[in-house]
Design an enzyme around this catalytic site. Structure first.
Site, PDB file in Angstrom:
ATOM      1  CG  MET A 103      42.568  45.526  46.267  1.00 41.93           C
ATOM      2  SD  MET A 103      41.059  45.845  44.479  1.00 41.93           S
ATOM      3  CE  MET A 103      41.173  44.196  44.061  1.00 41.93           C
ATOM      4  CE  LYS A 121      43.522  40.019  45.054  1.00 46.37           C
ATOM      5  NZ  LYS A 121      43.264  40.650  43.781  1.00 46.37           N
ATOM      6  CG  ASP A 205      45.904  43.545  34.711  1.00 47.54           C
ATOM      7  OD1 ASP A 205      47.126  44.568  34.046  1.00 47.54           O
ATOM      8  OD2 ASP A 205      45.845  43.720  35.976  1.00 47.54           O
TER       9      ASP A 205
END
Length: 230
Positions: A103, A121, A205
């Site tokens: 992503m 990010k 995750d």
């Protein structure tokens, strides 16, 4: 009327486009020429983008992405490969890439206002914008010593970002720690997950790659990109 393209006049156009936009001329010189050479855009698209940059003051890369002539991922790849200066998003100046996922990319960056380094990010696929925003909101709602903190998030003409606590270390590897330290790490991450579960958040995750270990041996849970509220 569109200006005829040539590499001879690229530098002149770039300098004109850079008026009022710090660093824009340098980006235009490097990222523009490299994008043409690598086949991301045509010479005609570059010329139009340079003229738009001159009118708006936005960085050339942002113009190319906004026009959908080049993806954000391709732009950041040029920056990673040294074809252009690292991105500057809002008040954050990227320095070097730390990691890359499906992503987005994580960069070592400097918060130019607070003068501290952060993990930045950057979203690379605009189709994941809603999920990216949800990740920021989810992680920011958690306050635990073993969960990476979110400082800031937002969108600028240069793209969407999440500014996070910078962990000086790397992903946890159980091959590099002894049994006692491994047990302590598992306990701390379990407590971090409990804190998230108590707020109705499932990480979904959990793996060593999403657990960071700093130079002192402390561990931190990160990457809530697949998290779900229940």
């Amino acid at each position: 009327m569109t200006t005829r393209f040539s590499f001879d006049n690229l530098h002149k156009l770039a300098r004109e486009a850079g008026v009022g936009a710090p660093g824009a001329a340098e980006e235009a010189d490097s990222i523009g020429a490299q994008a043409v050479k690598k086949g991301y855009i045509t010479p005609e698209q570059l010329t139009e983008a340079l003229e738009e940059q001159r009118r708006t003051g936005f960085p050339l890369g942002a113009v190319l992405v906004a026009r959908r002539w080049m993806t954000q991922k391709a732009r950041l790849k040029l920056m990673k490969d040294g074809a252009a200066a690292p991105p500057r998003i809002g008040r954050y100046r990227a320095i070097s890439m730390i990691a890359e996922g499906g992503m987005g990319q994580v960069w070592l960056a400097e918060d130019t206002e607070l003068r501290r380094r952060v993990a930045l990010k950057i979203l690379t696929d605009p189709r994941n914008r809603i999920r990216f925003r949800q990740e920021a909101m989810t992680a920011a709602s958690l306050d635990h010593p073993n969960i990476v903190k979110v400082y800031d998030a937002g969108e600028t003409p240069d793209g969407a970002y999440i500014a996070m606590q910078l962990i000086n270390g790397r992903a946890l590897s159980f091959k590099e720690v002894g049994p006692l330290e491994a047990l302590q790490a598992v306990r701390k991450i379990a407590l971090a997950l409990h804190a998230a579960h108590s707020k109705g958040i499932l990480h979904r995750d959990i793996k060593p790659g999403n657990i960071l270990r700093d130079q002192t041996g402390e561990v931190y849970l990160t990457d809530f990109g697949l998290a779900k509220e229940v």
